[in-house]
Design an enzyme around this catalytic site. Sequence first.
Site, short mmCIF file in Angstrom:
data_model
loop_
_atom_site.label_atom_id
_atom_site.label_comp_id
_atom_site.label_asym_id
_atom_site.label_seq_id
_atom_site.Cartn_x
_atom_site.Cartn_y
_atom_site.Cartn_z
N GLY A 24 0.86 -1.19 -0.02
CA GLY A 24 -0.12 0.01 -0.08
C GLY A 24 0.85 1.22 0.13
O GLY A 24 1.96 1.15 0.10
N GLY A 26 0.59 5.73 0.65
CA GLY A 26 -0.04 6.82 1.03
C GLY A 26 0.64 8.28 0.77
O GLY A 26 1.85 8.26 0.31
N GLY A 27 0.00 9.19 1.32
CA GLY A 27 0.80 10.51 1.17
C GLY A 27 1.95 10.72 1.99
O GLY A 27 2.82 11.47 1.70
N GLU A 28 1.78 10.11 3.10
CA GLU A 28 2.99 10.09 4.12
C GLU A 28 4.15 8.93 4.08
O GLU A 28 5.28 9.32 4.40
CB GLU A 28 2.32 10.22 5.53
N GLY A 29 3.66 7.84 3.69
CA GLY A 29 4.50 6.80 3.62
C GLY A 29 4.05 5.57 2.95
O GLY A 29 2.81 5.48 2.24
N VAL A 31 3.46 1.16 2.71
CA VAL A 31 3.16 0.04 3.76
C VAL A 31 3.75 -1.03 3.16
O VAL A 31 3.67 -1.49 2.02
CB VAL A 31 1.58 -0.27 4.07
N LYS A 44 4.77 0.49 8.24
CA LYS A 44 4.73 1.72 7.58
C LYS A 44 5.96 2.39 7.83
O LYS A 44 6.29 2.73 8.85
CB LYS A 44 3.48 2.59 8.04
N ASP A 146 -9.08 13.53 12.49
CA ASP A 146 -9.38 13.28 11.03
C ASP A 146 -10.63 12.30 10.82
O ASP A 146 -10.13 11.16 10.41
CB ASP A 146 -8.26 13.20 10.01
#
Length: 662
Positions: A24, A26-29, A31, A44, A146
Amino acid sequence: MSPSPYYNLFDSRGNPVSLGKKVGSGGEGDVYEIAPHRRDVLAKIYHKPLTGERQEKLRLMVSGCNDELKEFAAWPLDLLHDSKNGPVCGFVMPRITDCEPIHRVYGPSHRKASFPNADWKFLVRTAKNLAAAFYIIHKYGYIVGDVNEGNILVTKKACVRLIDCDSFQVQAREKIYFCEVGVAQFTPPELQKSKDFRMLRTQNHDNFGLAILIFLLLFMGRHPFSGVYKGNDDMPIERAIAEHRFAFGRGAALKAMAPPPNSVGLSVVPREVSSLFEQAFTESGHQSWGRPSANDWWNVLDALEKRLKKCPTESMHTFYTGLATCPWCGLENSSGILLFLSSDTISRIDVASEWQKVLAIKPPGPIPEISPRKYRCLPAPFSLDIARAVRLGKVRQAVQIVLLVASAAIMLVLSAGSGFPHPIDAIGLVPAGIAGLLFVLPGRDMMEKKRRKKEFEDARYSWRLWEKKWKAEAGDAEFTTQLNALTGSKRRYEAIEQEYKNALAALQHTSRERQQKKFLETRFIDTCTSPRLSENRKAALRSFGIETAADIDPHKILSIPGFDTALTNDLVNWRKQQESRFVFDEEKRVSASDIQGLIHTFQPKIRPVEREILSGVERLYSIQQKILKNRAKFQPIVEKSAHELAQAHANLSVVTLAGYFF
C-alpha cells in the site's frame, strides 16, 4: 508490488527487521509486509524524516498500546529505526485483512459489489461497532481528529477497524500532539472556517464526524447536510454544515432545506435515534459535550438492532418494527434503485403466475361506434305562423331568383344593342334592387332558419367535443399500448432468466477446472522442496505475485531475474505433482458461492423488469376498469349528443337548400 528500498531496519529492541513487498501507499508513507512470513503485521515507512515531535508521539502511542486498541485499530505496536538506536522512520502495526472502506458499505452500488449479502441489519450493526471503536479510542484519551470515510474499514462480519492511527491527537500531561488534517464533509461547524487544524480537538468534535458516518450508514449514503436548497445561490456541504442546515431535520424547512429525491426520512428510525441526530447536527451541539457520545450511539443502535423485522415481501429487507410497511420496498419502487441483493434467487416473482393475472384481465374490445348518421330523425314540425312564413319565404326566394334573372337579361340586351354604356342601362338594375330589398327585409322564415342553424352548429360543436372525449377515454388504445409494454417486459424477463440458466449450465461444464484452481490456490510456494528454490527465490516469487501452484506460469517465471529454464521446469513439475493430487468432487460440481455469484450478477438486471411487470399488471387492470367505467358513464351522454345533432340536422334541412355536414 515492488520490494522495499529499506534493507537495514531495526525494531525498538535493536533486532533487525526485513521488509517484504509493498502492499500500500499513501501521502505520508508506504506500507510493506514484514519478512519472513509475518502475515499478522505490516510496516509503515515514512517518505520523509520525522520531526522530533512526531517521533515522541509515536513512542507514546506504542507505549499506550493494549488489546482493546488493537482490536479496533491498526495501532502502532513497535517503532522502526533506520539504524540501531537511530531516528524513528516507521512503525509496526496489526495487519487488517478482508476489509473494505466504509463507503463501500453504505453506498448501494458499492455495497452490492463488496457486501452482496448485507441487509439493513448489517448497516445498523456496522454503525453500532463504529460507535464501539470510537468509544475505545476516547476511553484511553485519544482523539481521532481526522474523522472521514477513508480511515475506517469494515469486515464481512460488520466489524470496524480504524487505520491511519498515527494521525490521531495524543495528549501526555501538558503536551498535546495535534491531528493536523481534516476533511470538510466530516468537520463540525465550529471548525469549518479553520485554515489550520493545529488546534486542540475534543471528543465533541469527533462526535460530529461519528454522527455523520452513522447517518451515512443508516440512510444509504445520504449525507445529512446534502439536500435540496431552496435559495438562489449554491449550498455546498461545507457551508450547509457551518450554517446547521440539516436537510432531514425538523427545522429543515426554516433553513430552506429539504431531503434529496429518492431518500427516506428520519421516520425510518426510532425517535431515540432521530433525536440523537437532531442533537448532533443542530446549534446545541456546539456546547461542550453537546453532541451524543459514542456510548450514547451504541446504546440506541444496540436497541434498534434488537427491534428489526424482516419484510414479508423481500427477505433481504429488514426494518424497524415500529413501521407498518417496509420503507425499502417503497424506496426501491419509487426510485427504481435496487438497494439490497437477495441471496437465494435472481427473481422474487413467478412470471407465469403474473401473466395469468394479465390473461384474466379481459380486454375492453373496440369502442362501441356512435354516430349521428345512425339516427333517422324527422324534422320538428312548424307552428302555423312559422309554416305560413316558410311558404311565403319560399315564394319570396322564387321571386328573388326571377328578379335577378330578369335583371341580368335586361342588362345583357341593353348592352348588346348600343355597344356603349348608357344611362338608360340602369333600368336593368331595378329588378336586382327589388330582389336585394326582399333579402334585406327577411320574413319570419329567415329568423327561423337562423335559429335552427345556430342549434345545428351548437349541437355539432358539442358532438365533436364528446366524440373526442369518447374515443380518448373509452377507446382501447391505452389498454393495447399497456398490454404491448407488458408483453415486452415479459420477453425481457424471460431473456434474462434464460441467460442466467445458460450461465448456470456453463458453471456445470467448468466445475472441474474451478475446483482444481481452488485446490491449487491452497498449495503455497513455501511447501515446494526443490533444492534450487531457496528462501530468497521464494520471496522473489511472492514479490512477483506467484504465491501458490495456481500462479505458476512458465512465461511469467522466466521473466523474473535469476530464474532460468531448469528452475522454471522444477516449479512446473511441482505444479503437476499438486494437480495429480487433486480429486474432483462430483457432489460439489457447483458450489453455493458460485451460484450466489451468478445471482448477484443477474439480480440487478432482472429486478427492474420485475417492477415493470408488477406495476404494469396493476396498471393494466386499472386501465381496463377506467375504460369500462367511462363507457358506462359516457355512452348515454354521447348517444344523446349524437341524436341531438341528427335532430338539429333534420330540423335545418327543411329550411335551407344547402347541405350541412356533421
